[in-house]
Design a protein around this motif. Structure first.
Motif, mmCIF file in Angstrom:
data_model
loop_
_atom_site.group_PDB
_atom_site.id
_atom_site.type_symbol
_atom_site.label_atom_id
_atom_site.label_comp_id
_atom_site.label_asym_id
_atom_site.label_seq_id
_atom_site.Cartn_x
_atom_site.Cartn_y
_atom_site.Cartn_z
ATOM 1 N N LEU A 173 -12.590 0.659 68.624
ATOM 2 C CA LEU A 173 -13.135 -0.270 67.902
ATOM 3 C C LEU A 173 -14.581 -0.358 68.093
ATOM 4 O O LEU A 173 -15.488 -0.825 67.364
ATOM 5 C CB LEU A 173 -12.522 -1.845 68.643
ATOM 6 N N GLY A 174 -15.095 -0.089 69.155
ATOM 7 C CA GLY A 174 -16.819 0.118 69.329
ATOM 8 C C GLY A 174 -17.235 0.887 68.447
ATOM 9 O O GLY A 174 -18.453 0.609 67.904
ATOM 10 N N SER A 175 -16.704 2.105 68.210
ATOM 11 C CA SER A 175 -17.409 2.935 67.149
ATOM 12 C C SER A 175 -17.359 2.400 65.814
ATOM 13 O O SER A 175 -18.141 2.647 65.191
ATOM 14 C CB SER A 175 -16.474 4.184 67.225
ATOM 15 N N PHE A 176 -16.258 1.542 65.394
ATOM 16 C CA PHE A 176 -16.180 1.097 64.219
ATOM 17 C C PHE A 176 -17.318 -0.102 63.849
ATOM 18 O O PHE A 176 -18.287 -0.125 62.935
ATOM 19 C CB PHE A 176 -14.958 0.383 63.922
ATOM 20 N N ILE A 177 -17.365 -0.864 64.978
ATOM 21 C CA ILE A 177 -18.318 -1.921 65.083
ATOM 22 C C ILE A 177 -19.941 -1.414 64.889
ATOM 23 O O ILE A 177 -20.693 -1.915 64.145
ATOM 24 C CB ILE A 177 -18.178 -2.923 66.069
#
Length: 205
Positions: A173-177
């Motif tokens: 999720l952090g990578s996507f955001i």
């Protein structure tokens, strides 16, 4: 409720780190995301089961006090972790090229102060060795928190499993955001982990 709060405190650093990595176009391959989280879980498990063993020799009022103190001290530290990291970063030579050995304490410390340093070869992709150092840097809090958890009435196996799942999700999720919405890498949410741990500490009084 306290289980989810503690898990949130443990994964928030991973989440923010991945936002920073993606904002700087540094990729962490999925296989290394799993390796990082496996290492983190091994450290957390060692701490929890060591605490469970110690707990068997101690009266309940002492373990309750230890649990409060661990969560309180780590919580206070996390509240001001950003300030501490900025202070220590002044002593690091940012211009000197980094080298990596089997275990280089200076490099590990640099990664702890600034997780982006884990990409020491500037390849824009985290390697196996770099992922190990990143895992160690992100797991420093886990060992202490694991001891505190061991003194609580929490299902250790379920907690460990949830930490692994949430850990992997926080990376993805952090990578996507970071890739889609964020254009800077100096985000600091360590204070949020501090608030979570302090909340757990006072819930156990």
């Amino acid at each position: 409720m306290e289980t989810l709060i503690i898990i949130l405190s443990l994964v928030v650093d991973s989440f923010v780190t991945c936002i920073g990595y993606s904002a700087m176009n540094i990729k962490i391959p999925l296989k290394y995301i799993f390796i990082i989280n496996i290492i983190s879980i091994l450290i957390l498990s060692t701490s929890i089961f060591s605490g469970n063993y110690i707990e068997s020799f101690l009266p309940s009022y002492i373990t309750k006090t230890f649990s409060f103190l661990i969560f309180f001290i780590i919580g206070i530290y996390k509240l001001f972790e950003g300030i501490f990291k900025k202070f220590f970063s002044k002593f690091l030579n940012r211009e000197k090229p980094l080298t990596i050995k089997i275990f280089d304490f200076k490099f590990a410390f640099q990664v702890y102060i600034d997780e982006i340093k884990a990409d020491f070869d500037k390849s824009k992709q985290i390697s196996l060795k770099e992922s190990i150092y990143l895992a160690l840097a992100l797991s420093l809090d886990s060992f202490a928190v694991g001891l505190g958890i061991s003194f609580l009435k929490i299902n250790s196996y379920l907690f460990i499993m949830l930490c692994f799942v949430f850990g992997v999700v926080s990376f993805v999720l952090g990578s996507f955001i970071g890739k889609k919405f964020i254009n800077k890498s100096n985000i600091d949410l360590s204070w949020l982990a501090g608030i979570c741990l302090l909340l757990v500490a006072f819930m156990k009084l």
